[in-house]
Each structure stands twice: as structure tokens, then as C-alpha cells.
Design an enzyme around this catalytic site. Structure first.
Site, PDB file in Angstrom:
ATOM      1  N   LYS A 298      35.122  28.532  34.113  1.00 23.96           N
ATOM      2  CA  LYS A 298      35.035  28.932  32.665  1.00 23.96           C
ATOM      3  C   LYS A 298      36.353  27.297  32.197  1.00 23.96           C
ATOM      4  O   LYS A 298      36.154  26.700  31.343  1.00 23.96           O
ATOM      5  CB  LYS A 298      35.265  29.707  32.711  1.00 23.96           C
ATOM      6  CG  LYS A 298      34.106  30.144  32.865  1.00 23.96           C
ATOM      7  CD  LYS A 298      34.251  32.189  33.156  1.00 23.96           C
ATOM      8  CE  LYS A 298      35.181  33.257  33.174  1.00 23.96           C
ATOM      9  NZ  LYS A 298      35.515  32.969  34.756  1.00 23.96           N
TER      10      LYS A 298
ATOM     11  N   ARG B  99      37.650  41.615  41.713  1.00 28.75           N
ATOM     12  CA  ARG B  99      37.744  40.480  40.949  1.00 28.75           C
ATOM     13  C   ARG B  99      35.821  40.144  40.822  1.00 28.75           C
ATOM     14  O   ARG B  99      35.385  40.339  40.169  1.00 28.75           O
ATOM     15  CB  ARG B  99      38.463  38.941  40.177  1.00 28.75           C
ATOM     16  CG  ARG B  99      39.540  39.645  39.605  1.00 28.75           C
ATOM     17  CD  ARG B  99      40.839  38.614  40.328  1.00 28.75           C
ATOM     18  NE  ARG B  99      40.224  37.559  38.781  1.00 28.75           N
ATOM     19  CZ  ARG B  99      40.798  36.530  39.463  1.00 28.75           C
ATOM     20  NH1 ARG B  99      41.586  35.565  40.082  1.00 28.75           N
ATOM     21  NH2 ARG B  99      40.318  34.860  38.486  1.00 28.75           N
TER      22      ARG B  99
ATOM     23  N   ARG C  81      33.358  40.559  28.235  1.00 26.79           N
ATOM     24  CA  ARG C  81      33.438  40.523  29.723  1.00 26.79           C
ATOM     25  C   ARG C  81      33.088  41.990  30.120  1.00 26.79           C
ATOM     26  O   ARG C  81      32.679  42.356  31.179  1.00 26.79           O
ATOM     27  CB  ARG C  81      34.334  40.375  30.267  1.00 26.79           C
ATOM     28  CG  ARG C  81      35.266  39.759  31.095  1.00 26.79           C
ATOM     29  CD  ARG C  81      36.456  39.527  31.175  1.00 26.79           C
ATOM     30  NE  ARG C  81      36.773  38.858  32.607  1.00 26.79           N
ATOM     31  CZ  ARG C  81      37.251  38.104  32.857  1.00 26.79           C
ATOM     32  NH1 ARG C  81      37.905  37.242  32.297  1.00 26.79           N
ATOM     33  NH2 ARG C  81      37.840  38.370  33.773  1.00 26.79           N
TER      34      ARG C  81
ATOM     35  N   ARG D 120      48.224  31.737  40.651  1.00 27.55           N
ATOM     36  CA  ARG D 120      48.006  33.199  39.940  1.00 27.55           C
ATOM     37  C   ARG D 120      48.197  34.377  40.901  1.00 27.55           C
ATOM     38  O   ARG D 120      47.827  33.964  42.155  1.00 27.55           O
ATOM     39  CB  ARG D 120      47.389  32.694  39.583  1.00 27.55           C
ATOM     40  CG  ARG D 120      46.963  32.511  37.673  1.00 27.55           C
ATOM     41  CD  ARG D 120      45.448  32.411  37.097  1.00 27.55           C
ATOM     42  NE  ARG D 120      44.814  33.870  37.014  1.00 27.55           N
ATOM     43  CZ  ARG D 120      43.431  33.637  36.677  1.00 27.55           C
ATOM     44  NH1 ARG D 120      42.588  32.300  35.701  1.00 27.55           N
ATOM     45  NH2 ARG D 120      42.848  34.554  36.804  1.00 27.55           N
TER      46      ARG D 120
ATOM     47  N   ARG E  94      44.011  26.399  43.589  1.00 28.29           N
ATOM     48  CA  ARG E  94      43.973  27.067  42.409  1.00 28.29           C
ATOM     49  C   ARG E  94      45.427  26.356  42.515  1.00 28.29           C
ATOM     50  O   ARG E  94      46.170  27.359  42.768  1.00 28.29           O
ATOM     51  CB  ARG E  94      43.017  27.709  41.580  1.00 28.29           C
ATOM     52  CG  ARG E  94      43.455  27.557  40.234  1.00 28.29           C
ATOM     53  CD  ARG E  94      42.452  28.744  38.676  1.00 28.29           C
ATOM     54  NE  ARG E  94      42.915  29.588  39.432  1.00 28.29           N
ATOM     55  CZ  ARG E  94      41.609  30.789  39.256  1.00 28.29           C
ATOM     56  NH1 ARG E  94      41.302  29.855  37.968  1.00 28.29           N
ATOM     57  NH2 ARG E  94      42.329  31.811  39.201  1.00 28.29           N
TER      58      ARG E  94
END
Ligand code: AP5
Ligand code: MG
Length: 212
Positions: free
Chosen positions: A13, A167, A88, A156, A123
Site C-alpha cells: 500500500k 497483524r 480498516r 519498524r 523492509r
């Protein structure tokens, strides 16, 4: 044009929002980035959301709706905006409708859970502007440095494998239902996110009827 980018954690996203900002010349509104910024600045909001974010759970709807309602009325959103990571929950989607926030397309970036963990371990995100990179699939020009703002790239906290699994559960339990919600309103566009970043971007532009 008002867009929503929907998808599991790590679906792309944020990556796609950055590309669409350039191509469509409208801003991206990432609730995740806004909340991380609030935490970094130690604001009241940041203190309230820290525990939820660290454990990979959803922040209460009323906190989210407050920041989004304020952001979409700012002048740079006049010609449209891209919502990244919001709504969400069904309650958030219904509240946007009730507030008269017009949504043209809801793009769901489809990636299998089995692919997500590899993406998350590679990431790196900019600690300053939130831009997203991947050590292999989308490396920055200079290691550890953001191409866009020169900020330092960090990992993160919620990208730890265990938190990522939680998640994903949260996504399937609370967010995936939005595909039905927007499908019934005729606004859902499914895009294959398990291809190159550029390929997914082309498919998104086609799906929303924009110039590729
Ligand atoms: P948020 O920041 O929105 O996180 P998320 O939804 O879990 O999604 P991510 O940002 O992890 O993934 P992404 O889809 O943006 O993927 P990316 O482009 O980085 O939310 C974080 C937290 O904030 C939540 O857990 C919650 O606590 C809170 N929150 C936020 N909004 C909320 C709301 N509305 N309500 C309640 N709580 C809320 O890509 C991932 C990696 O893959 C990158 O390394 C990237 O380079 C790579 N990649 C991307 N595309 C490709 C590709 N095609 N091929 C290979 N690699 C790719
Ligand atoms: Mg993101």
C-alpha cells in the site's frame, strides 16, 4: 479522484501510494505514518496509540476518524487523495460514508500471507518521511538513506515476525470484510500485488481508469 488502498500488511500500500502521488498529483494520507510521526514526536495521540501499534493491534476507531476527518479537509486534498491503511474496520468505512467522504475506487492489493513475511524482514522505512524500501526488491540509491528526504532508514518495530503474524490475523478478522462492503457499492478493484512493483502500479492505474 479519491482512492482507498486496501490490503494486508506488507501488500504494498505504502509503496504504491508513493508512486500514485507522483502519477496522479494528489496526496497520500497514511494513518500508519501519521501515527508513527505522533509517537516519534511524543504527542498526546502518540502516547495513546503506542501500545496498540507496538503489538500490531488496531488503534481505536475514534482516534483514527479524528485525524482522517481533519486531514481530508486540508487544501491539498481539493483534487483528491489516496487513503493508505484507512478505513480498516467496517465502522471506519461506515463513518467515512456518513461524513460524506466520496470514494471513487477501492483498490485491494492482493498478496498471499505466505509471501508477506519475506517482504517484512527486508523492509526498511524512512524514520523521517515514512517512505518504504526493501533491501532486495526496492533498495534505496544509498544504503540506509532515504532517496526522497535523506532521512535515516530504520526497521519498524512491528515488523518482527511474531507481530507480523498477529497483524495478518487482525487484517483477516477486521479489515478483509471491507472488500465485501465496497464490492456491494460497486467500487472494489482487485489488483495482483504478487508481481513487480511497476507491474502492480500499471494494473492499479488501469483499474482506476487512469493513464498508464
Ligand atoms: P500501517 O502502517 O498502515 O501498516 P500495515 O497496514 O500493516 O501495512 P504496512 O505499512 O506494513 O504495509 P504496506 O502495505 O504499506 O506495504 P509496503 O508498501 O511498505 O499500520 C501500522 C499500525 O498502525 C497498525 O498495526 C495499527 O496499529 C495502526 N493503524 C494504522 N491505520 C489504522 C487504522 N485505520 N485503524 C486502526 N489502526 C490503524 O511494502 C512492504 C515491503 O514489501 C516493503 O519492503 C516494500 O519495498 C516491499 N514491496 C512492496 N511491493 C512489492 C512487490 N510488488 N514486490 C516485492 N516487494 C514489494
Ligand atoms: Mg504502509
Amino acid at each position: 479522484m479519491n482512492l482507498i488502498l486496501l490490503g494486508a500488511p506488507g501488500a504494498g500500500k505504502g509503496t504504491q501510494a508513493e508512486l500514485l502521488v507522483e502519477k496522479l498529483a494528489i496526496p497520500a494520507i497514511s494513518t500508519g505514518n501519521m501515527l508513527r510521526e505522533a509517537m516519534a514526536n511524543g504527542t498526546e495521540l502518540g502516547k495513546k496509540v503506542k501500545q496498540f501499534m507496538d503489538e500490531g493491534s488496531l488503534v481505536p476507531d475514534e482516534l483514527i476518524l479524528g485525524i482522517v476527518a481533519e486531514r481530508v479537509t486540508q487544501p491539498d486534498c481539493q483534487n483528491g487523495f489516496i487513503l493508505d491503511g484507512v478505513p480498516r474496520t467496517l465502522a471506519q468505512a461506515q463513518a467515512l460514508e456518513a461524513a460524506g467522504v466520496k470514494i471513487d475506487h477501492v483498490v485491494s492489493i492482493e498478496v498471499a500471507d505466505s509471501e508477506i513475511e519475506g517482504r517484512m524482514t527486508g523492509r526498511r522505512v524512512c524514520g523521517h518521511c515514512g517512505a518504504s524500501y526493501h533491501v532486495a526488491a526496492n533498495p534505496p540509491k544509498t544504503e540506509g538513506v532515504c532517496d526522497q528526504c535523506g532521512g535515516e532508514l530504520i526497521i519498524r518495530k512491528d515488523d518482527a515476525p511474531e507481530t507480523v503474524r498477529h497483524r495478518l490475523e487482525v487484517y483477516h478478522a477486521s479489515t478483509e470484510v471491507l472488500k465485501d462492503f465496497y464490492g456491494k457499492l460497486g467500487r472494489l478493484r482487485l489488483v495482483n500485488g504478487s508481481q513487480s512493483i511497476e507491474g502492480a502500479n500499471e494494473d492499479i492505474l488501469k483499474a482506476i481508469g487512469a493513464k498508464v
